[in-house]
Design a protein around this motif. Structure first.
Motif, PDB file in Angstrom:
ATOM      1  N   GLY A 685     -33.607 -42.722 -24.206  1.00  0.00           N
ATOM      2  CA  GLY A 685     -32.683 -41.714 -24.712  1.00  0.00           C
ATOM      3  C   GLY A 685     -33.350 -40.446 -25.175  1.00  0.00           C
ATOM      4  N   ARG A 686     -34.688 -40.407 -25.144  1.00  0.00           N
ATOM      5  CA  ARG A 686     -35.399 -39.237 -25.649  1.00  0.00           C
ATOM      6  C   ARG A 686     -35.919 -38.326 -24.542  1.00  0.00           C
ATOM      7  NH1 ARG A 686     -38.467 -42.798 -30.277  1.00  0.00           N
ATOM      8  NH2 ARG A 686     -36.988 -42.385 -31.966  1.00  0.00           N
ATOM      9  N   ALA A 687     -36.137 -38.863 -23.364  1.00  0.00           N
ATOM     10  CA  ALA A 687     -36.650 -38.060 -22.257  1.00  0.00           C
ATOM     11  C   ALA A 687     -36.491 -38.830 -20.958  1.00  0.00           C
ATOM     12  CB  ALA A 687     -38.125 -37.704 -22.480  1.00  0.00           C
ATOM     13  N   ASN A 688     -36.275 -38.089 -19.882  1.00  0.00           N
ATOM     14  CA  ASN A 688     -36.166 -38.682 -18.547  1.00  0.00           C
ATOM     15  C   ASN A 688     -37.570 -38.767 -17.952  1.00  0.00           C
ATOM     16  OD1 ASN A 688     -35.318 -39.554 -16.024  1.00  0.00           O
ATOM     17  ND2 ASN A 688     -34.664 -37.519 -15.349  1.00  0.00           N
ATOM     18  N   ASP A 690     -40.980 -41.717 -16.781  1.00  0.00           N
ATOM     19  CA  ASP A 690     -41.399 -43.058 -16.390  1.00  0.00           C
ATOM     20  C   ASP A 690     -40.768 -43.575 -15.110  1.00  0.00           C
ATOM     21  OD1 ASP A 690     -43.422 -44.725 -17.612  1.00  0.00           O
ATOM     22  OD2 ASP A 690     -41.907 -46.312 -17.640  1.00  0.00           O
ATOM     23  N   GLN A 691     -40.249 -42.655 -14.268  1.00  0.00           N
ATOM     24  CA  GLN A 691     -39.776 -43.030 -12.933  1.00  0.00           C
ATOM     25  C   GLN A 691     -38.551 -43.935 -12.963  1.00  0.00           C
ATOM     26  OE1 GLN A 691     -43.440 -44.797 -11.627  1.00  0.00           O
ATOM     27  NE2 GLN A 691     -44.564 -42.867 -11.783  1.00  0.00           N
ATOM     28  N   ARG A 692     -37.809 -43.887 -14.075  1.00  0.00           N
ATOM     29  CA  ARG A 692     -36.588 -44.694 -14.154  1.00  0.00           C
ATOM     30  C   ARG A 692     -35.513 -44.149 -13.214  1.00  0.00           C
ATOM     31  NH1 ARG A 692     -36.706 -48.019 -18.716  1.00  0.00           N
ATOM     32  NH2 ARG A 692     -38.896 -48.377 -19.223  1.00  0.00           N
ATOM     33  N   HIS A 693     -35.456 -42.823 -13.087  1.00  0.00           N
ATOM     34  CA  HIS A 693     -34.518 -42.151 -12.193  1.00  0.00           C
ATOM     35  C   HIS A 693     -35.312 -41.092 -11.438  1.00  0.00           C
ATOM     36  CE1 HIS A 693     -31.619 -44.141 -14.720  1.00  0.00           C
ATOM     37  NE2 HIS A 693     -32.051 -43.473 -15.764  1.00  0.00           N
ATOM     38  N   LEU A 694     -35.277 -41.105 -10.140  1.00  0.00           N
ATOM     39  CA  LEU A 694     -36.140 -40.243  -9.350  1.00  0.00           C
ATOM     40  C   LEU A 694     -35.507 -38.885  -9.065  1.00  0.00           C
ATOM     41  CD1 LEU A 694     -37.832 -42.766  -6.908  1.00  0.00           C
ATOM     42  CD2 LEU A 694     -38.588 -41.947  -9.149  1.00  0.00           C
ATOM     43  N   GLU A 695     -34.959 -38.278 -10.095  1.00  0.00           N
ATOM     44  CA  GLU A 695     -34.467 -36.909 -10.038  1.00  0.00           C
ATOM     45  C   GLU A 695     -34.187 -36.459 -11.472  1.00  0.00           C
ATOM     46  OE1 GLU A 695     -30.483 -36.393  -8.346  1.00  0.00           O
ATOM     47  OE2 GLU A 695     -30.352 -38.580  -8.220  1.00  0.00           O
ATOM     48  N   PRO A 696     -34.097 -35.146 -11.692  1.00  0.00           N
ATOM     49  CA  PRO A 696     -33.859 -34.668 -13.061  1.00  0.00           C
ATOM     50  C   PRO A 696     -32.466 -35.037 -13.569  1.00  0.00           C
ATOM     51  CG  PRO A 696     -34.751 -32.920 -11.654  1.00  0.00           C
ATOM     52  CD  PRO A 696     -34.356 -34.042 -10.752  1.00  0.00           C
ATOM     53  N   ALA A 697     -32.360 -35.152 -14.881  1.00  0.00           N
ATOM     54  CA  ALA A 697     -31.064 -35.352 -15.542  1.00  0.00           C
ATOM     55  C   ALA A 697     -30.438 -33.993 -15.829  1.00  0.00           C
ATOM     56  CB  ALA A 697     -31.255 -36.129 -16.838  1.00  0.00           C
ATOM     57  N   PRO A 698     -29.127 -33.940 -16.023  1.00  0.00           N
ATOM     58  CA  PRO A 698     -28.483 -32.658 -16.306  1.00  0.00           C
ATOM     59  C   PRO A 698     -29.071 -31.987 -17.548  1.00  0.00           C
ATOM     60  CG  PRO A 698     -26.843 -34.331 -15.813  1.00  0.00           C
ATOM     61  CD  PRO A 698     -28.147 -35.044 -15.919  1.00  0.00           C
ATOM     62  N   ALA A 699     -29.083 -30.676 -17.548  1.00  0.00           N
ATOM     63  CA  ALA A 699     -29.570 -29.933 -18.704  1.00  0.00           C
ATOM     64  C   ALA A 699     -28.719 -30.270 -19.921  1.00  0.00           C
ATOM     65  CB  ALA A 699     -29.512 -28.433 -18.423  1.00  0.00           C
ATOM     66  N   GLY A 700     -29.376 -30.562 -21.014  1.00  0.00           N
ATOM     67  CA  GLY A 700     -28.680 -30.902 -22.245  1.00  0.00           C
ATOM     68  C   GLY A 700     -28.274 -32.347 -22.368  1.00  0.00           C
ATOM     69  N   ALA A 701     -28.693 -33.202 -21.416  1.00  0.00           N
ATOM     70  CA  ALA A 701     -28.239 -34.596 -21.413  1.00  0.00           C
ATOM     71  C   ALA A 701     -28.974 -35.465 -22.419  1.00  0.00           C
ATOM     72  CB  ALA A 701     -28.391 -35.193 -20.016  1.00  0.00           C
ATOM     73  N   VAL A 702     -30.169 -35.071 -22.846  1.00  0.00           N
ATOM     74  CA  VAL A 702     -31.006 -35.953 -23.665  1.00  0.00           C
ATOM     75  C   VAL A 702     -31.207 -35.296 -25.030  1.00  0.00           C
ATOM     76  CG1 VAL A 702     -33.045 -37.425 -23.642  1.00  0.00           C
ATOM     77  CG2 VAL A 702     -32.153 -36.538 -21.503  1.00  0.00           C
ATOM     78  N   LEU A 703     -30.191 -35.366 -25.868  1.00  0.00           N
ATOM     79  CA  LEU A 703     -30.212 -34.651 -27.146  1.00  0.00           C
ATOM     80  C   LEU A 703     -31.228 -35.233 -28.114  1.00  0.00           C
ATOM     81  CD1 LEU A 703     -26.380 -34.096 -27.715  1.00  0.00           C
ATOM     82  CD2 LEU A 703     -28.052 -32.470 -26.829  1.00  0.00           C
ATOM     83  N   ALA A 704     -31.526 -36.535 -28.005  1.00  0.00           N
ATOM     84  CA  ALA A 704     -32.452 -37.158 -28.952  1.00  0.00           C
ATOM     85  C   ALA A 704     -33.885 -36.680 -28.773  1.00  0.00           C
ATOM     86  CB  ALA A 704     -32.398 -38.685 -28.809  1.00  0.00           C
ATOM     87  N   GLY A 705     -34.156 -35.966 -27.690  1.00  0.00           N
ATOM     88  CA  GLY A 705     -35.505 -35.463 -27.465  1.00  0.00           C
ATOM     89  C   GLY A 705     -35.724 -34.053 -27.965  1.00  0.00           C
ATOM     90  N   ARG A 706     -34.821 -33.546 -28.774  1.00  0.00           N
ATOM     91  CA  ARG A 706     -34.877 -32.161 -29.235  1.00  0.00           C
ATOM     92  C   ARG A 706     -36.143 -31.895 -30.049  1.00  0.00           C
ATOM     93  NH1 ARG A 706     -30.374 -29.125 -29.641  1.00  0.00           N
ATOM     94  NH2 ARG A 706     -29.087 -31.005 -29.637  1.00  0.00           N
ATOM     95  N   SER A 707     -36.763 -30.728 -29.837  1.00  0.00           N
ATOM     96  CA  SER A 707     -37.930 -30.332 -30.622  1.00  0.00           C
ATOM     97  C   SER A 707     -37.480 -29.736 -31.954  1.00  0.00           C
ATOM     98  CB  SER A 707     -38.769 -29.309 -29.856  1.00  0.00           C
ATOM     99  OG  SER A 707     -38.169 -28.023 -29.889  1.00  0.00           O
ATOM    100  N   ALA A 708     -38.450 -29.444 -32.833  1.00  0.00           N
ATOM    101  CA  ALA A 708     -38.108 -28.884 -34.145  1.00  0.00           C
ATOM    102  C   ALA A 708     -37.370 -27.561 -34.012  1.00  0.00           C
ATOM    103  CB  ALA A 708     -39.377 -28.704 -34.972  1.00  0.00           C
ATOM    104  N   TYR A 709     -37.666 -26.787 -32.975  1.00  0.00           N
ATOM    105  CA  TYR A 709     -37.003 -25.505 -32.774  1.00  0.00           C
ATOM    106  C   TYR A 709     -35.705 -25.637 -31.981  1.00  0.00           C
ATOM    107  CZ  TYR A 709     -41.254 -23.335 -34.543  1.00  0.00           C
ATOM    108  OH  TYR A 709     -42.299 -22.958 -35.346  1.00  0.00           O
TER     109      TYR A 709
END
Length: 794
Positions: A685-688, A690-709
């Motif tokens: 849930g933090r980042a796409n 490790d080859q779990r899905h062989l294409e990018p996820a939609p922009a904004g789909a992984v909110l738990a990976g947000r940086s401090a900024y």
């Protein structure tokens, strides 16, 4: 006259201020809660779903005064219950813990602690280290203790828990107290992580004293957080008043309603601020604004309630054993029978044995090898042996090189490792990619056997009694598992290289067993905003020597002006607008080298894009042609294309330093995070990754990976081109050999950061650097843009 004091035992960094008062010392962290860290924390919380605000900001001077009033309210039983238990059990706690320094996290006024200090002082020489983020409250408490205990050495730390904990090992032997059920204010993930951080700084024989509120009838719990006098409601509203004072928001005090209730399923109190009408919260310092609907709730605080068996089981997982509890026979608990609990844990020795380290190495290497074999399983021997593109090696060469590298660094002395003719075949410098179609490679069966033979010898070496490596370099590589980490990361990097080679095969419908269909939301509207990263210095790179490569070291300070950076990587839909606006034919958008490349290649879209007969575009993804998802990050673009798009969009590519600051720097902690979301290991849930899905996820789909900024998808999905040339950091030292990084330094390769969906989690971190030629498109690369002063590469 000041009382006699033992010399200060704590040794904070030199930039901490030392206040030598009458009878006590306070070390002041220069990184106090700043308006910037407050603003970023608010933005992060309001970006989330559900929305929330960090409870630590409840405690400014006004909030602390309100909380002191709360503890005296008739409904708020917690403070009185804990005080009774401490009064009854302090001597028994001291007897169980033995002599040593008493350290208290979140000491506040240190009033409850007086029961413990009485017992400590009565038993013999003692010392007290209070840790409190509020400097003024800490000084007042220390002065009061000076009057009550004139001979007690008191050495305070005005700092957050996170900043104070690394300084505390110097206080050992110690008993570290964490009272007031403060552990309950942390979430289910944060509480175990906090206990682990405490375990990390305690020595065997040290003690950890925790005070916790217990599960009880909801009516009593809810009354404690909904007092009749409305003090708790004022405490909640003060957080928004503080935002007005310090962040220049404009929130009417009457716009916020206090809502608190007990969630019986989660066994916790939840406290919310509910908007009585629609709110527009503007934060000028970071140029962000948020619209809160009428009736929408913002979580401001949680308070978990505990059951005794689960407390003991949870804490003991981290190398502790229960040494005493208020249920120990002989303790008069009175009215506190079912209200509150005190638990004293002893840190036990947990030596890291060579056998355990060897098992960990075997597991790491085995998991990595299993993925390699799964990756090539769908391919024929001909697929493996043939060089399908001059950009990439035959996959069989990569497999042989993996075996060669493992043998080189785990089995043989570096001075004699590359002596035979077969090893020369797998030397990437002797046989560059463009010539590997001419190599007389062994059969695939022979290469597979070598992989197996080398691994068996490595496992045998791990199982054997430790011996002295045959060179100083090998000693350095093997210590602390560096050699195993190096080999595992090397193989993991080649796995991504294999996927790049396979992706070039548009005739091959590739479906490996480890990759599933994307499960992340598709079709959600991606964030299109850019985020302000205020200027100032930060620490770039790392000094880690167990996992980081030489080009990531050393850590060094870099100063940057303000800049704005895209919240997400540029999407297919955004890139299509560039194409539709004749971006590929407008000379003014391209650098000289980029225009020459575009003319020579005839490129008019990213690699693997195809026009549809009916109009529009499709993409070929691992041999399957399908619709182009407009919200997914664009991938397979060269640096030249990314640079041209950035100019078209009115921005530029970020420098490598800008990228890393936006991804990793945490101004609230004054340090870099290991990952954009923090120091916790990667989860899906933090980042796409490790080859779990062989294409990018939609922009904004992984909110738990947000940086401090507030940046999203800084790790995973696509490698991101930067404006920087690949070069060494100030003070760079090559390791384990010059050929890994140093020979590539200079103005030939551009730096990419962040990793892609094909990057293994063992390789992905905020400091990882990749590099490639600016014309390359086989890499899973995209980009994001920045605006602000900076270099504009041509």
């Amino acid at each position: 006259m000041s009382p006699p004091r033992s010399p200060a035992r704590l040794r904070p960094p030199s930039d901490w201020k030392v206040l030598d008062r009458d009878g006590f010392v306070v070390h002041v962290d220069p990184l106090q809660q700043s308006a910037l860290s407050f603003a970023l924390s608010v933005a992060t919380g309001l970006d989330g779903r559900p929305r929330r605000l960090d409870a630590r900001y409840l405690y400014d001077a006004a909030g602390s005064a309100l909380f002191d009033r709360i503890t005296a309210l008739p409904e708020y039983y917690l403070t009185r219950a804990e005080d009774r238990l401490l009064a009854a059990g302090a001597r028994a706690i001291r007897e169980a813990a033995g002599p040593g320094t008493l350290v208290e996290l979140g000491s506040g006024a240190s009033q409850k602690t007086e029961h413990l200090l009485d017992a400590w002082c009565a038993a013999g020489p003692a010392a007290y280290v209070p840790v409190e983020v509020d400097l003024h409250a800490l000084e007042r408490a220390c002065a009061a203790l000076r009057r009550r205990y004139p001979s007690l050495p008191v050495e305070g730390l005005a700092a957050s828990y996170e900043r104070a904990l690394p300084l505390l090992p110097a206080a050992s032997p110690m008993t570290l107290a964490f009272l007031g059920s403060s552990l309950g204010n942390l979430g289910w993930h944060e509480a175990p992580e906090f206990v682990q951080s405490v375990a990390d700084i305690l020595s065997p024989g040290d003690h950890f004293l925790i005070g916790l509120d217990l599960v009880k009838k909801p009516a009593a719990l809810e009354a404690a957080y909904n007092d009749a006098a409305g003090v708790t409601a004022a405490f909640t509203r003060n957080l928004f008043a503080r935002m007005n004072r310090e962040l220049l928001t404009d929130i009417s005090p009457g716009a916020i309603a206090h809502v608190a209730f007990y969630d019986s399923d989660r066994e916790r109190i939840e406290i919310y601020a509910e908007a009585r009408h629609e709110l527009l919260i503007r934060i000028p310092a970071i140029a962000r604004e948020f619209r809160i609907a009428r009736g929408e709730r913002i979580l401001t605080e949680i308070s978990h309630k505990f059951r005794r068996p689960s407390v003991v089981a949870t804490v003991e997982r981290f190398g502790f054993r229960l040494a005493w509890t208020d249920q120990t026979p002989g303790v008069d608990r009175g009215e506190a029978e079912n209200e509150f609990g005190l638990f004293l844990f002893r840190k036990i020795p947990t030596p890291v044995r060579a056998a355990q380290a060897a098992r960990a190495a075997v597991v790491l290497l085995a998991e990595t090898r299993a993925r390699t074999l799964e990756m090539v399983a769908p391919l024929t021997d001909e697929d493996l042996q043939r060089q399908h593109s001059r950009l990439m090696s035959p996959i069989a060469w990569d497999l042989g090189h993996i075996a060669h590298f493992e043998e080189l660094w785990l089995l043989r002395d570096s001075e004699t490792a590359a002596s035979d003719e077969q090893d020369a075949v797998y030397d990437p410098l002797t046989t560059p990619r463009a010539r590997r179609d001419q190599l007389a490679l062994p059969s695939v069966a022979t290469i597979r056997q070598r992989l197996l033979d080398v691994r068996r010898r490595v496992e045998a070496r791990l199982a054997a009694p430790p011996g002295k490596p045959s060179s100083a370099l090998m000693q350095k590589v093997m210590e602390d598992g560096i050699g195993f980490n190096l080999v595992a990361q090397h193989e993991a990097q080649h796995q991504e290289t294999l996927l790049q080679a396979i992706a070039l095969r548009e005739d091959l419908d590739y479906r490996p067993p480890f990759a599933g269909e994307p499960s992340m939301p598709v079709g959600s509207r991606p964030p299109i905003e850019s985020l302000l990263v205020p200027g100032g210095s930060f620490v770039m790179g790392t000094d880690d020597r167990r996992w980081a490569y030489d080009n990531e070291r050393p850590a060094h300070r870099v100063d940057l002006p303000d800049f704005h950076i895209d919240a997400c990587p540029v999407t297919n839909g955004q890139y299509l607008a560039f194409i539709d606006d004749a971006g590929y034919t407008r000379r003014e958008l391209w650098s000289e080298a980029g225009w020459s490349w575009r003319q020579a290649t005839g490129a008019r879209a990213p690699a693997h894009w195809r026009t549809r007969p009916a109009g529009g575009w499709e993409a070929v993804v691992f041999g399957r042609q399908g619709p182009l998802h407009p919200d997914c990050p664009v991938v397979h673009v060269s640096w030249y294309e990314a640079d041209a798009y950035a100019r078209w969009a009115g921005g530029r590519l970020p420098s490598e330093a800008e990228w890393e600051k936006a991804a990793a720097w945490d101004p609230a902690q004054g340090r870099a995070r290991h990952f954009p979301w923090g120091d916790e290991p990667w989860q899906t849930g933090r980042a796409n990754l490790d080859q779990r899905h062989l294409e990018p996820a939609p922009a904004g789909a992984v909110l738990a990976g947000r940086s401090a900024y507030g940046c999203l998808q800084m790790l995973g999905d696509v490698w991101e081109w930067t404006a920087s040339w690949f070069d060494g950091y100030p003070g760079f030292q090559s390791f384990p050999y010059r050929e890994y990084s140093e020979i590539f330094f200079g103005k030939q390769y551009r730096v990419l950061r962040g990793g892609s969906f094909a990057t293994r989690a063992t390789v992905a971190r905020a400091t990882t650097r990749n590099w490639d030629l600016p014309e390359r498109r086989q890499i899973f690369a995209g980009f994001r843009c920045v605006q602000g002063p900076g270099p504009t590469p041509r």
